[in-house]
Design a protein around this motif. Sequence first.
Motif, mmCIF file in Angstrom:
data_model
loop_
_atom_site.group_PDB
_atom_site.id
_atom_site.type_symbol
_atom_site.label_atom_id
_atom_site.label_comp_id
_atom_site.label_asym_id
_atom_site.label_seq_id
_atom_site.Cartn_x
_atom_site.Cartn_y
_atom_site.Cartn_z
ATOM 1 N N GLU A 362 0.989 -1.141 0.040
ATOM 2 C CA GLU A 362 -0.031 -0.039 -0.043
ATOM 3 C C GLU A 362 0.710 1.392 0.070
ATOM 4 O O GLU A 362 1.872 1.301 0.671
ATOM 5 C CB GLU A 362 -0.956 0.053 1.273
ATOM 6 N N LYS A 363 0.421 2.184 -0.740
ATOM 7 C CA LYS A 363 0.985 3.546 -0.958
ATOM 8 C C LYS A 363 0.257 4.500 -0.845
ATOM 9 O O LYS A 363 -1.164 4.442 -1.238
ATOM 10 C CB LYS A 363 1.973 3.631 -2.228
ATOM 11 N N VAL A 364 0.339 5.487 0.149
ATOM 12 C CA VAL A 364 -0.575 6.960 0.170
ATOM 13 C C VAL A 364 0.220 7.955 -0.481
ATOM 14 O O VAL A 364 1.243 8.476 -0.306
ATOM 15 C CB VAL A 364 -0.844 7.139 1.605
ATOM 16 N N ILE A 365 -0.338 8.219 -1.778
ATOM 17 C CA ILE A 365 0.297 9.197 -2.590
ATOM 18 C C ILE A 365 -0.673 10.609 -2.623
ATOM 19 O O ILE A 365 -1.462 10.442 -3.266
ATOM 20 C CB ILE A 365 0.448 8.809 -3.755
ATOM 21 N N GLY A 366 0.016 11.571 -2.205
ATOM 22 C CA GLY A 366 -0.832 12.671 -2.311
ATOM 23 C C GLY A 366 -2.192 12.793 -1.514
ATOM 24 O O GLY A 366 -3.144 13.333 -1.755
ATOM 25 N N GLY A 367 -2.255 11.735 -0.316
ATOM 26 C CA GLY A 367 -3.355 11.538 0.224
ATOM 27 C C GLY A 367 -4.180 10.683 -0.469
ATOM 28 O O GLY A 367 -5.251 10.202 0.121
ATOM 29 N N VAL A 368 -3.945 10.103 -1.502
ATOM 30 C CA VAL A 368 -4.801 8.897 -2.194
ATOM 31 C C VAL A 368 -4.197 7.326 -1.974
ATOM 32 O O VAL A 368 -3.048 7.369 -2.157
ATOM 33 C CB VAL A 368 -4.938 9.082 -3.767
ATOM 34 N N PRO A 369 -4.951 6.924 -1.411
ATOM 35 C CA PRO A 369 -4.346 5.426 -1.311
ATOM 36 C C PRO A 369 -4.483 4.503 -2.286
ATOM 37 O O PRO A 369 -5.365 4.574 -3.155
ATOM 38 C CB PRO A 369 -5.559 4.731 -0.102
ATOM 39 N N MET A 392 -4.802 -11.713 1.731
ATOM 40 C CA MET A 392 -6.524 -11.328 1.822
ATOM 41 C C MET A 392 -6.816 -10.398 3.140
ATOM 42 O O MET A 392 -7.563 -9.651 2.919
ATOM 43 C CB MET A 392 -7.180 -12.708 1.994
ATOM 44 N N ALA A 393 -6.100 -10.920 4.239
ATOM 45 C CA ALA A 393 -6.307 -9.952 5.788
ATOM 46 C C ALA A 393 -5.819 -8.527 5.496
ATOM 47 O O ALA A 393 -6.525 -7.787 5.784
ATOM 48 C CB ALA A 393 -5.666 -10.593 6.659
ATOM 49 N N PHE A 394 -4.799 -8.263 4.625
ATOM 50 C CA PHE A 394 -4.253 -7.096 4.157
ATOM 51 C C PHE A 394 -5.315 -6.174 3.487
ATOM 52 O O PHE A 394 -5.647 -5.189 3.801
ATOM 53 C CB PHE A 394 -2.915 -6.986 3.476
ATOM 54 N N LEU A 395 -5.669 -6.806 2.550
ATOM 55 C CA LEU A 395 -6.916 -6.185 1.695
ATOM 56 C C LEU A 395 -8.062 -5.825 2.592
ATOM 57 O O LEU A 395 -8.435 -4.910 2.512
ATOM 58 C CB LEU A 395 -7.079 -7.079 0.629
ATOM 59 N N SER A 396 -8.759 -6.835 3.263
ATOM 60 C CA SER A 396 -9.776 -6.558 3.850
ATOM 61 C C SER A 396 -9.453 -5.467 5.238
ATOM 62 O O SER A 396 -10.384 -4.650 5.049
ATOM 63 C CB SER A 396 -10.270 -7.801 4.925
ATOM 64 N N GLN A 397 -8.334 -5.417 5.733
ATOM 65 C CA GLN A 397 -8.097 -4.316 6.745
ATOM 66 C C GLN A 397 -8.066 -2.811 5.976
ATOM 67 O O GLN A 397 -8.652 -2.231 6.711
ATOM 68 C CB GLN A 397 -6.842 -4.826 7.510
ATOM 69 N N ARG A 398 -7.453 -3.150 5.047
ATOM 70 C CA ARG A 398 -7.060 -1.740 4.446
ATOM 71 C C ARG A 398 -8.175 -1.252 3.707
ATOM 72 O O ARG A 398 -8.523 0.081 4.042
ATOM 73 C CB ARG A 398 -5.834 -1.668 3.475
ATOM 74 N N LEU A 399 -8.864 -1.966 3.021
ATOM 75 C CA LEU A 399 -10.040 -1.278 2.526
ATOM 76 C C LEU A 399 -11.370 -0.886 3.625
ATOM 77 O O LEU A 399 -11.999 0.163 3.335
ATOM 78 C CB LEU A 399 -10.918 -2.350 1.541
ATOM 79 N N SER A 403 -12.384 3.073 3.918
ATOM 80 C CA SER A 403 -14.068 3.365 3.836
ATOM 81 C C SER A 403 -14.268 4.310 4.988
ATOM 82 O O SER A 403 -15.175 5.166 4.889
ATOM 83 C CB SER A 403 -14.569 1.914 4.079
ATOM 84 N N THR A 404 -13.919 4.080 6.339
ATOM 85 C CA THR A 404 -14.075 4.832 7.408
ATOM 86 C C THR A 404 -13.371 6.445 7.064
ATOM 87 O O THR A 404 -14.086 7.294 7.695
ATOM 88 C CB THR A 404 -13.533 4.241 8.570
ATOM 89 N N LYS A 405 -12.488 6.353 6.251
ATOM 90 C CA LYS A 405 -11.971 7.928 6.069
ATOM 91 C C LYS A 405 -12.498 8.599 4.870
ATOM 92 O O LYS A 405 -12.512 9.606 4.481
ATOM 93 C CB LYS A 405 -10.568 7.663 5.920
ATOM 94 N N GLY A 406 -13.614 7.952 4.319
ATOM 95 C CA GLY A 406 -14.325 8.628 3.040
ATOM 96 C C GLY A 406 -13.392 8.661 2.110
ATOM 97 O O GLY A 406 -13.604 9.510 1.107
ATOM 98 N N LYS A 407 -12.408 7.921 1.670
ATOM 99 C CA LYS A 407 -11.700 8.070 0.544
ATOM 100 C C LYS A 407 -11.757 6.967 -0.411
ATOM 101 O O LYS A 407 -12.163 5.977 -0.305
ATOM 102 C CB LYS A 407 -10.187 7.754 1.043
ATOM 103 N N GLN A 408 -11.842 7.567 -1.752
ATOM 104 C CA GLN A 408 -11.617 6.585 -2.838
ATOM 105 C C GLN A 408 -10.237 5.827 -3.088
ATOM 106 O O GLN A 408 -9.409 6.443 -2.703
ATOM 107 C CB GLN A 408 -11.883 7.404 -4.351
ATOM 108 N N VAL A 409 -10.542 4.306 -3.193
ATOM 109 C CA VAL A 409 -9.261 3.783 -3.088
ATOM 110 C C VAL A 409 -9.031 3.047 -4.714
ATOM 111 O O VAL A 409 -9.808 2.649 -5.099
ATOM 112 C CB VAL A 409 -9.337 2.554 -2.159
ATOM 113 N N LEU A 410 -7.542 3.398 -4.848
ATOM 114 C CA LEU A 410 -7.298 2.792 -6.218
ATOM 115 C C LEU A 410 -6.626 1.173 -5.700
ATOM 116 O O LEU A 410 -5.680 1.321 -5.221
ATOM 117 C CB LEU A 410 -6.187 3.537 -6.918
ATOM 118 N N VAL A 411 -7.386 0.263 -6.471
ATOM 119 C CA VAL A 411 -6.882 -1.147 -6.226
ATOM 120 C C VAL A 411 -6.148 -1.377 -7.469
ATOM 121 O O VAL A 411 -6.976 -1.572 -8.568
ATOM 122 C CB VAL A 411 -7.930 -2.103 -5.679
#
Length: 547
Positions: A362-369, A392-399, A403-411
């Motif tokens: 995971e990278k957070v780039i300019g505030g975008v995950p 799989m656990a990593f994906l579940s936890q990070r999404l 979601s709680t932060k109101g961010k759109q996530v690029l997967v």
Amino acid sequence: MANPIPKTRFLLAAGAAALVLLPTAAAQAGGSGHGPSGHQTIWRGDFDGAGAAWSVQTDGAAASWRGWTLTQRDDWFTAAAPEGVGCNPETDRPLDQRCFLDGRQQFSRSRGVIAVADNGVAAAKGAVVDGGNPVNSTLVSPGVPVGGKRAVELVFSSHYRQAHKAVGRVTVAFDGGAEQEILRYSAARVSANGGGDVISGQEVIRVDVPSRARTAVFRFAYSNNRPQMFWAVGDVVVRTPLPALSRGAKPVTFQVLSDIQVEGLPYTDGALDLLHRQAPNAKGLIFVGDIISGPREATQEQQVAEYAQVSEAFAGHKLPPVYPAIGNHDVRSRVLTMEQQIGNYVTWANQWGANITKTYYEKVIGGVPLIVLGPEAGVAEDEKNDISDAQMAFLSQRLAYWSTKGKQVLVQRHYPFEWTVSGTYGNFYENGPREFDIEKIIGKYPNVIYLSGHTHWSPYRRDWAAQVVVDGGHKDGYTAINTGALAMEFMPSPDDPWDEDSATDRPESPGVLTVSVYEDRTVVRAFDVLTGEQINEIEVANPAPRR
């Protein structure tokens, strides 16, 4: 290439789910001073289990499949399959053209129950369809509450084959008044379909609402006097439009490319120049896998040399940090171990600023995950499903977190899921067991934008991007995007309706994307490397942005 489309702007819809009146979370949130943020879902016209809310009006004698029919997608394919004809590509060569289902199977974005008006199937089942016995059938929605709205958008998936005199019309009527046509398909070039087919498309139609109007009824009317061709519809949604972006809105932008595979190296300079022109301030270059061609007999020296070729093509360009996913071609060698090949991939990625240690991160780039998924050392013959429990656990936890932060996530993952974007109706793209699990996780989050390569199908196609609803997932689904390729293009096979083939006479269209992430939406644009022109665009609303 079948059915290229003009340079047009598309807004992705929320996927159909239960037939309810329900504002999305986005409708309750503010966003960047633009007024109500995101789309407010007014009505979902699901055909699954709620079909009684729709009505069908068909002229003439009733007969099986005559007029609009609500059906499971796969039941439609079965009904259209020819009887008494061998359609096994392993044993029946050449295949009878009737085995190709007239392209019905190319409705990649379809899942579950859809509405179908199919004269070809009706005639095969015994209905008389000719000039004296035309089919005129209308699918009618219930009244959709639109009181207090200035405008709404009608959004639906559409798969249409143009018969000689067939006409497809969509109308709206407010408060029981006269019907107003808002879309027409016909053989005329001035029609919305340009006189031809609409293959696995999505229509987004803005409809102005008269003042004091309370309800709107939408009708899908199909007329055809030939015993052939069809119109299939799914994922019907009525929603409010997105507000206009404010003048001062500034996005975090990414450049995107995929599938160089050595063959695409001649296009790489042009692709990087184009990306720099379109996104000069990009915070990252997202590389969606298949960096190298990776011959199966490749030695360590040969694989490293291929990575060096890509680096040579990158040299001299002003690039942001490169964040690659690992593709199947990057781990194809049967001479090297998976560990060796993953090591080569990580070494190359870090030369270009990724700063990673493994295939998922995971990278957070300019505030975008940005979340990147990839195969791990373990199942060398099944890279698509070589995903550990830890990943799989990593994906579940990070999404869940984003979601709680109101961010759109690029997967980002090299492989698409079946029945999503262009070509994924084919057997080659069937999900494996782990892929069903991955998509089930992703399907919980409408803030996910899933970027995949691997197909080499052109972003010119109407289903280059799709909103996908997963069984048991969020009612709005997630957004899937095909990132195209720099290497050879693929398209439907001329020999097998459930397969694909490289475009022998390639309609040259190596493509790249830019992704611009705003607080309340993400804008994705596709470009043709050879012409430099934009060929497609979508806006994906953030379902729950934070101020």
